[in-house]
Design an enzyme around this catalytic site. Structure first.
Site, PDB file in Angstrom:
ATOM      1  N   GLY A 217     -53.056  73.551   9.507  1.00  0.00           N
ATOM      2  CA  GLY A 217     -53.449  72.903   8.386  1.00  0.00           C
ATOM      3  C   GLY A 217     -54.844  72.541   8.085  1.00  0.00           C
ATOM      4  O   GLY A 217     -55.750  73.080   8.681  1.00  0.00           O
ATOM      5  N   SER A 218     -55.241  71.364   7.463  1.00  0.00           N
ATOM      6  CA  SER A 218     -56.334  71.319   6.852  1.00  0.00           C
ATOM      7  C   SER A 218     -57.193  70.812   7.983  1.00  0.00           C
ATOM      8  O   SER A 218     -58.495  70.734   7.821  1.00  0.00           O
ATOM      9  CB  SER A 218     -56.314  70.162   5.519  1.00  0.00           C
ATOM     10  OG  SER A 218     -55.871  70.859   4.647  1.00  0.00           O
ATOM     11  N   THR A 219     -56.651  70.322   9.112  1.00  0.00           N
ATOM     12  CA  THR A 219     -57.619  70.074  10.234  1.00  0.00           C
ATOM     13  C   THR A 219     -58.576  71.237  10.724  1.00  0.00           C
ATOM     14  O   THR A 219     -59.782  70.835  11.292  1.00  0.00           O
ATOM     15  CB  THR A 219     -56.993  69.297  11.510  1.00  0.00           C
ATOM     16  OG1 THR A 219     -56.008  70.374  11.960  1.00  0.00           O
ATOM     17  CG2 THR A 219     -56.147  68.077  10.941  1.00  0.00           C
TER      18      THR A 219
END
Length: 487
Positions: A217-219
């Site tokens: 995801g956004s990591t």
């Protein structure tokens, strides 16, 4: 000598030669394979009949052998087995070995080549061989904090010391108790193993380093930002497109931001602001602009698609190949950590650790010291540089951007009083109609980093479909970082 006698003598001679050759082959050439064949019951009794060295955390044995009055001689047992089970692994008569019990088996059972002096002394004195002790890098306070903070939720936590690569915590849930597999009751051990194999949630799988990998995801936007900064074409203050909706190239499909939110009233913002609010459309467009090769090169610079042992084997994290990222839509999804991007929690902790360490990624490890029966050091792990992930300048830029995420963005729950924390949250979609995984990765303090951490909570944990990385994973990371910093 007549012909019949010569023939008989020749046959007898050939038979003797065949017997000598076969005996020599079995006793010397096949000796190791026969001794180590799991069907060889003598091998099992020999393995259990010798004292097996302990596995030690902060001076306390978390796996040890004690004498027992049965044919095996020693019973392997585990203190706080649930907490350390995925690190120690198990040593079982019928189920074999796993984790440290497997990777360090030759030291633990005393058969490693570097223990030859101990074996020689035992031969002279008539004492049975004794295994070496294996001392781990695990910090018990960090391990306990990760365990407690994760609670009953499925997921994993990894913490690393950035300057050395020491793994300070490694927790995976659900867990299991190795004691039920170490019992000398072979029927009970087999049944326990089969029960764990069939159990919901795969408790034998160490989610921190192995098994099914996850979309980050956004990591992963940290990696995309790193690729942009490393290109030399961007700084944190560079203004980039940040539309309300990203139109996939050559497609009618679109990408929206989390909750269909607007990133900017005028459709553009700085790279730092895009990171701070985790703007999907901005990073999708950025990744496509950079191109698949640049994105792949940066992912590999952080360790994606590279083999790793710590010394337990680690499943490779993956960034899509060129054929996949030639499709701009696939590349857009990959650039925000979706699509075919897959990681272990260890990998994301390594990304944060490299940034914390000025761009230098140290080799992660769990074994600090191996000591012989006389407690003399046999082997000592020294920190080693694994690769350079980004330049020191880019590492500092990323740190500043990640501080913005914690202080003024989606990771406010990771704040620690009096300590500057850098981090990035993630909320990763992975299956239709399934709650998203909640992620956080980061490090603290930023001026002298002592700990880098990654947390994943599967399917949003207790929060389910309402979960976000900031609300669910960041507080867990905070607890682990505080445990390390408050020692």
């Amino acid at each position: 000598m007549n012909v019949p006698l010569r023939r008989v003598a020749t046959v007898v001679l050939v038979m003797f030669l065949a017997l000598m050759v076969s005996t020599t082959y079995i006793q010397f050439v096949q000796a190791d394979s026969l001794n180590n064949d799991p069907r060889n019951s003598r091998q099992v009794y020999r393995e259990y009949g010798n004292f097996r060295g302990p596995i030690v955390v902060a001076g306390e044995s978390v796996a040890l052998s004690t004498p027992v009055d049965d044919p095996y001689g020693y019973q392997r047992s585990y203190t706080n087995g649930l907490l350390y089970g995925h690190v120690t692994g198990f040593f079982s008569i019928v189920n074999g070995t796993s984790a440290i019990e497997r990777s360090e088996n030759d030291f633990l059972n005393g058969q490693a080549s570097t223990l030859w002096i101990d074996r020689l002394q035992g031969l002279i004195t008539g004492q049975k061989p004794q295994g070496a002790s294996v001392e781990l890098t695990i910090d018990p306070a960090a391990q306990q904090a990760a365990w407690d903070a994760l609670g009953e939720q499925r997921g994993a936590v990894v913490a690393i010391e950035p300057a050395t690569g020491k793994i300070l915590a490694m927790v995976s849930k659900p867990s299991y108790d190795p004691n039920v597999l170490a019992t000398h009751d072979t029927k009970a051990a087999s049944e326990a193993y089969q029960s764990l194999i069939n159990a919901d949630g795969d408790p034998l799988v160490n989610r921190a380093i192995a098994g099914a990998t996850y979309p980050p995801g956004s990591t992963f936007k940290v990696v995309t930002a790193a690729a942009a900064l490393e290109s030399g074409r961007y700084t944190p203050e560079t203004v980039i497109p940040a539309p309300d909706v990203y139109q996939y190239p050559n497609s009618t499909a679109v990408m929206r931001n989390f909750g269909s939110a607007r990133c900017s009233p005028d459709g553009e913002q700085t790279l730092a602001d895009a990171m701070r609010i985790s703007c999907n459309t901005a990073f999708a467009d950025l990744g496509v602009t950079l191109g698949g090769d640049a994105m792949r090169d940066q992912a590999e610079a952080f360790g994606f698609d590279a083999p790793l042992d710590i010394p337990m084997g680690v499943t490779k994290s993956h960034f899509p190949d060129a054929e996949t990222t030639d499709d701009a839509g696939q590349l857009a999804r990959a650039s925000i950590g979706q699509g075919d991007v897959r990681v272990t929690p260890l990998q994301m902790a390594m990304v944060a650790s490299a940034i914390a360490n000025g761009g230098k990624q140290m080799t992660p490890y769990t074994v600090q010291t191996i000591r012989g029966a006389d407690l003399e050091v046999v082997e000592q792990t020294e920190p080693s540089l694994l690769r350079t992930s980004v330049s020191p300048t880019v590492a500092q830029q990323l740190t500043t951007m990640m501080v913005g995420v914690v202080e003024n963005g989606s990771a406010k729950a990771a704040r620690i009083n009096g300590v500057q924390v850098a981090g990035k949250t993630g909320t990763a979609q992975h299956q239709p109609d399934a709650a998203p995984h909640a992620w956080f990765t980061g490090f603290a303090p930023t001026t002298d980093p002592q700990v880098a951490v990654a947390v994943i909570v599967e399917n949003g944990g207790d929060s389910g479909s309402e979960a976000t990385g900031g609300a669910v994973a960041a507080p867990i990371a905070k607890a682990v970082m505080e445990a390390v910093l408050n020692k």
